[in-house]
Design an enzyme around this catalytic site. Structure first.
Site, PDB file in Angstrom:
ATOM      1  CG  HIS A 164     -14.710   0.212  11.242  1.00 49.90           C
ATOM      2  ND1 HIS A 164     -14.627   1.241  10.333  1.00 49.90           N
ATOM      3  CD2 HIS A 164     -15.924   0.333  11.834  1.00 49.90           C
ATOM      4  CE1 HIS A 164     -15.744   1.970  10.381  1.00 49.90           C
ATOM      5  NE2 HIS A 164     -16.555   1.433  11.276  1.00 49.90           N
ATOM      6  CE  LYS A 297       3.680 -20.348   5.805  1.00 47.45           C
ATOM      7  NZ  LYS A 297       3.195 -19.057   6.210  1.00 47.45           N
TER       8      LYS A 297
END
Ligand code: ARG
Length: 484
Positions: A164, A297
């Site tokens: 999960h 980035k």
């Protein structure tokens, strides 16, 4: 169709037609600008057919020699780019046949004896796809090898295993990578299965019902390498089925979709792992891009695109399977629509696998031969993340079970311990023995061995488990299987 008509499609199709096909319809029905990709397979199939026609005395040895000569010229024309593909000649088959007749005359017109474009095209796609499957299988093996190599260096590197996407139990990073090796190994097997059904000969079925000429279909199959593991010729056994079904292409698209789904899952992990919040890995700069506005980035465009392209390949599977639905026997022109999705599936899969082989494993340095530039693993953040989410809680429960508690009670006891650790903002292994003993008196100082990440890993020593000994055994098995 006579060679004259093949040359001049501005005229009617045959004496039966009162007008030529409209230009729009010509463009709508033509496939040459994509199916010319099948040219090599088309020529290979034609040569095998002609060889058999001559062996059976259906055409003369001179005709066969002329056809061979003509096809050699055509092959080199196609290779050099000199071949003039004509839309008016509709598809790859008619283009090549028309040029052959131009080059060698009547022998070219005899090539189509006992054959139809229906069994011809089905043969061509199968031959072409077989070659592509072999390349893809090779790449799947290379990718497995690349993953095994990275795994081998990271057996003792621990990261949190998730369920999960919540920290569950610590696992070896090698174990995690080997999960993908299993997936790609099954993909390789699936490709092998598909190949067996692709590698069967439709030729000799003619338009749909077979032919009146005494063809030797098994000879053609053998010439084309369409044989099984026992060396027996593989020939489609029903002419109607042979010219019409494209289930082999659908199967391939399904196998390709599964490869892409596995690639997509791996991509998702790579993207997560290289985000600042994880920092588990780096991928080499040549696989990343910058941002036009944010100077800091480095974006994982390659895995993102691979994840996106998975949708495209699954889409082709849907396209192909829907194409088949509702077609009555035998050949229908619908089937011409099999090519573009199939070609794009192959291209997408092949490029994706090539990039992943290099992105994961790097490239060999020409001087040393050692691979460089694959993914960089950062063990420290992985270990720190595994330390965070009470990943060894199950180990504490198992410890209590070994001291005689029923598992359900142990589970509840540990839940209390985790709650206490949470309120102290520390790990279970950081709780003093006295505190731990408040949860159960059976807890002793040997508990700290099981609360360590390494202890947790080593304890999972069942076949297929994450204990380093198991992982090393799996690496050895894969290496033997992959021959490296
Ligand atoms: N270009 C066609 C295809 O891809 C070849 C077969 C055409 N046969 C026919 N009877 N129209 O399927």
């Amino acid at each position: 169709m006579s060679s004259n008509q093949l040359d001049k499609k501005s005229e009617a199709w045959s004496a039966l037609f009162s007008e030529p096909m409209s230009e729009l319809v010509q463009r709508y029905t033509a496939s040459v600008f994509f199916d010319k990709r099948l040219a090599a397979a088309d020529i290979q199939g034609s040569l095998a057919h002609a060889d058999m026609l001559a062996a059976q005395g259906i055409i003369s040895a001179d005709d066969l020699a002329a056809i061979r000569r003509g096809m050699a010229t055509i092959s080199s024309e196609i290779e050099s780019g000199a071949f003039e593909w004509k839309l008016a000649l509709e598809d790859v088959h008619l283009n090549i046949e028309a040029r052959l007749t131009q080059l060698v005359g009547d022998a070219g017109k005899r090539l189509h004896t006992g054959r139809s474009r229906n069994d011809q095209v089905a043969t061509d796609i199968r031959l072409w796809l077989r070659g592509e499957i072999d390349l893809i299988t090779g790449l799947l093996r290379e990718l497995q090898s690349a993953l095994v190599e990275v795994a081998e260096k990271n057996v003792d590197v621990i990261l949190p295993g998730f369920t999960h996407l919540q920290v569950a139990q610590p696992v070896s990073f090698a174990h995690h990578l080997l999960a993908y090796v299993e997936m790609f190994a099954r993909d390789e097997q699936r490709m092998g299965d598909v190949r067996r059904r692709v590698n069967q000969l439709p030729l000799g079925s003619a338009a749909l019902a077979g032919t009146t000429y005494p063809l030797d279909r098994e000879r053609v199959a053998r010439t084309l390498g369409m044989v099984n593991d026992q060396g027996e010729a593989c020939v489609c056994q029903n002419s109607l089925d042979a010219v019409s079904d494209r289930d082999f292409a659908i199967e391939f698209a399904a196998a390709a979709s599964l490869v892409m789904v596995h690639i997509s899952r791996l991509s998702e992990e790579l993207i997560l792992w290289m985000s600042q919040n994880f920092g588990f890995i780096k991928i080499a700069d040549r696989f990343t891009t910058g941002s036009s506005i944010m100077p800091q980035k480095k974006n994982p465009d390659v895995p993102e695109l691979a994840r996106g392209k998975t949708g495209r390949v699954v889409g082709h599977l849907m396209g192909l399977i829907t194409l088949m639905k509702g077609q009555p026997l035998a050949y229908n022109k619908d089937n011409q629509e099999d090519k573009e999705p199939l070609f794009d599936t192959v291209d997408t899969l092949r490029d994706t696998l090539r990039i992943f082989v290099e992105m994961i494993g790097g490239q060999p340095n020409p001087a040393t031969g050692a691979k460089e530039g694959g993914i960089t693993v950062n063990p420290q953040p992985m270990q720190a993340a595994a330390q965070k989410g009470y990943a060894t809680a199950t180990d504490l429960a198992d410890y209590l079970v070994k001291k005689g508690l029923p598992f359900r009670d142990a589970h509840e006891t540990v839940a209390h311990a985790v709650k206490a650790a949470e309120s102290h903002a520390c790990d279970l292994s950081e709780l003093p023995l006295k505190v731990l003993q408040e949860f159960h008196p059976a807890i002793d100082k040997d508990v700290y061995d099981v609360l360590s990440l390494r202890g947790s890993l080593e304890a999972r020593n069942t076949l297929g488990g994450t204990a380093p000994a198991q992982v090393k055994a799996q690496i050895a098995r894969h290496r033997a299987r992959l021959g490296n």
